[in-house]
Design a protein around this motif. Structure first.
Motif, PDB file in Angstrom:
ATOM      1  N   PRO A  24       5.507  -2.507  -5.048  1.00 14.92           N
ATOM      2  CA  PRO A  24       6.718  -2.453  -5.889  1.00 14.92           C
ATOM      3  C   PRO A  24       6.860  -3.721  -6.735  1.00 14.92           C
ATOM      4  O   PRO A  24       6.645  -4.835  -6.243  1.00 14.92           O
ATOM      5  CB  PRO A  24       7.855  -2.345  -4.861  1.00 14.92           C
ATOM      6  CG  PRO A  24       7.223  -1.736  -3.663  1.00 14.92           C
ATOM      7  CD  PRO A  24       5.818  -2.286  -3.627  1.00 14.92           C
ATOM      8  N   SER A  65      12.882   1.639  -7.299  1.00 14.80           N
ATOM      9  CA  SER A  65      12.932   1.354  -5.870  1.00 14.80           C
ATOM     10  C   SER A  65      14.372   1.455  -5.394  1.00 14.80           C
ATOM     11  O   SER A  65      15.299   1.061  -6.097  1.00 14.80           O
ATOM     12  CB  SER A  65      12.402  -0.056  -5.605  1.00 14.80           C
ATOM     13  OG  SER A  65      12.593  -0.402  -4.256  1.00 14.80           O
ATOM     14  N   ILE A  78       8.297   1.728  -8.335  1.00 16.53           N
ATOM     15  CA  ILE A  78       7.326   2.074  -7.298  1.00 16.53           C
ATOM     16  C   ILE A  78       6.610   3.361  -7.700  1.00 16.53           C
ATOM     17  O   ILE A  78       7.132   4.157  -8.489  1.00 16.53           O
ATOM     18  CB  ILE A  78       7.990   2.253  -5.909  1.00 16.53           C
ATOM     19  CG1 ILE A  78       9.075   3.335  -5.959  1.00 16.53           C
ATOM     20  CG2 ILE A  78       8.549   0.937  -5.407  1.00 16.53           C
ATOM     21  CD1 ILE A  78       9.671   3.680  -4.608  1.00 16.53           C
TER      22      ILE A  78
END
Length: 111
Positions: A24, A65, A78
């Protein structure tokens, strides 16, 4: 190609963005990671990066995220499971291109 999929070949920028998002990251982190992975050969301008991010969000290949620890002012992206699958398919495709190139450069055929 031996593995059948419904995805077209990825642009180099898109490939590196997806590869970067195996971890991420926020936008600036992606830009730094891509430059590092490509040994400085590929530098993503903000317009290019955020245009690609918008397209990848629309395709469902990446998402924001939902991590509670993420700073409120930075959007962290992500890979989705579909994005991971697209990336894996592209790696298989690139491996085939590379292997076929090596075979032909040696003067051999793929028979």
């Amino acid at each position: 190609m031996s593995e059948n999929n419904n995805y077209n070949a990825l642009s180099e920028s898109t490939y590196y963005i997806l590869l970067s998002l195996l971890t991420p990251q926020h936008g600036y982190g992606i830009m730094q990671d891509v430059q590092k992975m490509s040994n400085g050969r590929l530098t993503l301008a903000p317009g290019t990066l955020y245009g690609a991010i918008k397209a990848l969000l629309e395709k469902g290949w990446i998402e924001f995220s939902k991590d509670e620890d993420t700073e409120k002012r930075k959007k962290v992206y992500i890979l989705t499971s579909e994005g991971h699958q697209v990336l894996q398919s592209e790696i298989v495709r690139l491996k085939e291109l590379y292997q076929n190139g090596l075979v032909r450069m040696r003067g051999e055929t793929n028979d």
